[in-house]
Design a protein around this motif. Structure first.
Motif, PDB file in Angstrom:
ATOM      1  N   UNK A 120       6.795  12.164  -2.009  1.00 45.90           N
ATOM      2  CA  UNK A 120       5.685  12.126  -1.479  1.00 45.90           C
ATOM      3  C   UNK A 120       5.246  11.023  -0.627  1.00 45.90           C
ATOM      4  N   UNK A 121       4.814  10.989   0.482  1.00 47.92           N
ATOM      5  CA  UNK A 121       4.483   9.698   1.177  1.00 47.92           C
ATOM      6  C   UNK A 121       3.298   8.974   0.622  1.00 47.92           C
ATOM      7  N   UNK A 135      12.722  -0.131  -0.373  1.00 50.53           N
ATOM      8  CA  UNK A 135      12.448   0.339   0.846  1.00 50.53           C
ATOM      9  C   UNK A 135      11.386   1.635   0.793  1.00 50.53           C
ATOM     10  N   UNK A 136      10.521   1.759   2.110  1.00 49.26           N
ATOM     11  CA  UNK A 136       9.467   2.708   1.975  1.00 49.26           C
ATOM     12  C   UNK A 136      10.122   4.005   2.471  1.00 49.26           C
ATOM     13  N   UNK A 137       9.477   5.112   2.337  1.00 48.81           N
ATOM     14  CA  UNK A 137       9.995   6.530   2.717  1.00 48.81           C
ATOM     15  C   UNK A 137      10.436   6.529   4.328  1.00 48.81           C
ATOM     16  N   UNK A 138       9.608   5.804   5.119  1.00 51.41           N
ATOM     17  CA  UNK A 138       9.967   5.821   6.464  1.00 51.41           C
ATOM     18  C   UNK A 138      11.263   5.121   6.866  1.00 51.41           C
ATOM     19  N   UNK A 183       0.786  -1.093   0.126  1.00 49.91           N
ATOM     20  CA  UNK A 183       0.027   0.007   0.105  1.00 49.91           C
ATOM     21  C   UNK A 183       0.767   1.198  -0.018  1.00 49.91           C
ATOM     22  N   UNK A 184       2.146   1.229  -0.060  1.00 49.94           N
ATOM     23  CA  UNK A 184       3.171   2.374  -0.094  1.00 49.94           C
ATOM     24  C   UNK A 184       4.103   2.133  -1.186  1.00 49.94           C
ATOM     25  N   UNK A 185       4.701   3.539  -1.301  1.00 51.85           N
ATOM     26  CA  UNK A 185       5.674   3.483  -2.686  1.00 51.85           C
ATOM     27  C   UNK A 185       6.864   2.846  -2.127  1.00 51.85           C
ATOM     28  N   UNK A 186       7.643   2.086  -2.845  1.00 52.08           N
ATOM     29  CA  UNK A 186       8.875   1.426  -2.521  1.00 52.08           C
ATOM     30  C   UNK A 186       9.898   1.954  -3.628  1.00 52.08           C
ATOM     31  N   UNK A 187      11.113   2.422  -2.813  1.00 49.14           N
ATOM     32  CA  UNK A 187      12.133   2.890  -3.675  1.00 49.14           C
ATOM     33  C   UNK A 187      13.533   2.043  -3.679  1.00 49.14           C
TER      34      UNK A 187
END
Lengths: 243, 157
Positions: A242-243, A220-223, A119-123
Motif C-alpha cells: 500500500x502506498x 527505497x519507497x514504492x515508487x 512521510x512514506x514507507x521505506x522498504x
C-alpha cells in the motif's frame, strides 16, 4: 512429510517496512476545504474570554486617548494588556525551530539512509546472487525442512541485518508469491523452478547503527522500486504494497 | 390480670415495629426501582456565560459569490473523497487477492506449511503504534517541566 520431492524450490522473503514518521502534505482540495472549515467554525463561534478582555482593553485605550481623567485610575497599576500577551506568545513561537521535514539524506539522495522520505514507507532491498546474476531483491533465503515459511522469512531478515532487529511480522500467512522457472540449462525433472513467498513486517526500532549489514542494501519507497526490481518481480511485489 | 396487659403491649409493639419495617422496605424498593439519574455530558451543555448577547461576533454577511463558491467546493470535496475511498478499497482488494493466491500456491506445495500459515498469530494483537506528527522529533529537545492536574468531574450513579 515423506512424499515425493516437489519440483519447486521454496524461498521465504521478508519485506521490511519503515513506517512514515511525519504526515504527508495535503492535497490542494484538502487544503481548500480545511480553510473553509476553519472559516465556518469562526463564523459560528462566540467571543472567548481572551477576546472579550482584548476588546474591553481596546475600549479603555480609546477612552483614555479621548478623555484625560482615566489616568488617575491607571496610575500605580502596571496592567498587562492582552495584546502584550499575544506578542509575547508570538515571539516565543518564532524562537522555536522545529526539525526540518526534508532531511539532509533527502537532499543528498542517500538511499542507504533511513532518514530519507520521512512521510512514506521505506522498504529494504539487498543485492543477492541468484544463479550467476547479482540482483536487487527483497531479502530471501531458501526454506529448510522443519521450519515454517514465516521463520524462513525471519531468518532472511536476520541474515542480512543481524539478530538485533525488532520487527513486527504481520501474521503467519504470506502476502504474495513470485513463481519462476529456472533457465533450461539448469532445469531438471526434480528442479523446475522456485517459489518465493513474501512476508511483511514493520520495523520497530528506529536505530539500525548496531546492525551488521552483510551485503549492499538500500531503503527505497514504492515508487523507486521500479529502478531496481525486474518487471515481473515488481508486478508481484506491487500487489501487496500500500502506498 | 396484671400479666395479660404487658404481654399485649409487647405483641402490639412487635407488630407495629414489623409493619414499620415493611413500610420502610417498600419505600426503599420504590426508590431503587426508579431509573438511575442520567450522567450529564459536559460537552453538550453550553455554560450560561456564552449565551450573553455581547459575546456575539460581528462579521460581514456572506456575499452570494461566497456562498456559491462554498457550495461548489463542497461538491468537489465530495467527488475527491469518493475517488479516494474507491482507490483505498481497490488497494485492499488487491492485497487480499495477492494473499489468497499465495496461500493457494502454498497449499499445492505442502499441506503442513499451509496449515502453519493459516494458523492465527496470537502475538499480533493488541498492536499499538504512535501516529506520524507534522515534524520529525528534534534530537536533544528538552521539554518544559510541569505537572498536569486532572480536574474532570466524575459522576457516580
Amino acid at each position: 512429510s515423506a512424499a515425493a520431492r516437489r519440483p519447486w524450490r521454496l524461498f521465504g522473503a521478508m519485506c521490511l517496512l519503515r513506517l512514515p514518521r511525519i504526515t504527508q502534505p495535503l492535497e490542494k482540495e484538502e487544503e481548500e476545504v480545511a480553510a473553509l472549515m476553519e472559516q465556518i467554525e469562526l463564523e459560528k463561534s462566540v467571543y472567548s474570554d481572551h477576546e472579550m478582555r482584548k476588546l474591553e482593553e481596546e475600549e479603555q485605550l480609546k477612552r483614555k486617548m479621548e478623555s484625560l481623567y482615566d489616568e488617575d485610575e491607571a496610575h500605580g497599576k502596571t496592567v498587562i494588556m492582552a495584546q502584550d500577551l499575544e506578542e509575547k506568545w508570538e515571539q516565543k513561537f518564532l524562537q522555536f525551530k522545529p526539525a526540518p521535514r526534508i532531511t539532509d539524506a533527502d537532499k543528498s539522495n542517500d538511499r542507504t539512509s533511513l532518514n530519507r522520505k520521512l512521510d512514506s514507507n521505506l522498504m529494504l532491498l539487498v543485492k543477492q546472487k541468484i544463479g550467476n546474476q547479482e540482483l536487487w531483491l527483497l531479502p530471501q533465503v531458501e526454506w529448510q525442512p522443519g521450519e515454517t515459511l514465516r521463520s524462513t522469512a525471519e531468518r532472511a531478515m536476520a541474515t542480512f541485518l543481524g539478530d538485533h532487529i525488532q520487527a513486527k511480522v504481520l501474521g503467519n500467512a504470506p502476502y504474495g508469491i513470485y513463481k519462476y522457472k529456472f533457465p533450461r540449462a539448469i532445469r531438471t525433472e526434480n528442479n523446475v523452478g522456485a517459489k518465493v513467498f513474501f512476508f511483511k513486517a514493520f520495523l520497530q526500532s528506529s536505530d539500525l547503527s548496531q546492525a551488521e549489514v552483510k551485503a549492499d542494501y538500500l531503503w527505497v519507497t514504492k515508487k523507486e522500486l521500479g529502478d531496481y526490481l525486474k518487471s515481473e518481480y515488481l508486478k508481484k511485489v506491487n500487489r501487496f504494497l500500500l502506498d | 390480670p396484671c400479666r395479660a396487659q404487658p404481654k399485649k403491649k409487647k405483641k402490639v409493639d412487635v407488630k407495629k415495629e414489623q409493619a414499620q419495617k415493611e413500610r420502610m422496605k417498600k419505600k426503599l424498593k420504590k426508590l431503587e426501582k426508579a431509573a438511575p439519574e442520567l450522567i450529564p455530558i459536559e460537552d453538550f451543555i453550553t455554560p450560561l456565560k456564552y449565551t450573553e448577547s455581547n459575546r456575539v461576533r460581528s462579521l460581514p454577511a456572506l456575499s452570494p459569490e461566497e456562498s456559491e463558491r462554498r457550495v461548489l467546493l463542497l461538491k468537489k470535496w465530495c467527488l475527491f473523497k469518493q475517488k479516494q475511498d474507491k482507490a483505498e478499497k481497490k488497494a485492499i482488494q488487491a492485497l487480499v487477492d495477492s494473499q489468497q493466491e499465495a496461500l493457494k500456491e502454498l497449499q499445492l506445495e505442502s499441506e503442513e506449511l499451509y496449515q502453519a500459515a493459516i494458523r492465527r498469530d496470537e502475538g499480533l494483537f493488541p498492536f499499538e503504534r504512535d501516529g506520524p506528527s507534522y515534524t520529525p522529533p528534534l534530537p536533544g529537545y528538552d521539554p518544559p517541566e510541569g505537572k498536569c492536574i486532572d480536574i474532570t468531574k466524575v459522576y457516580t450513579q
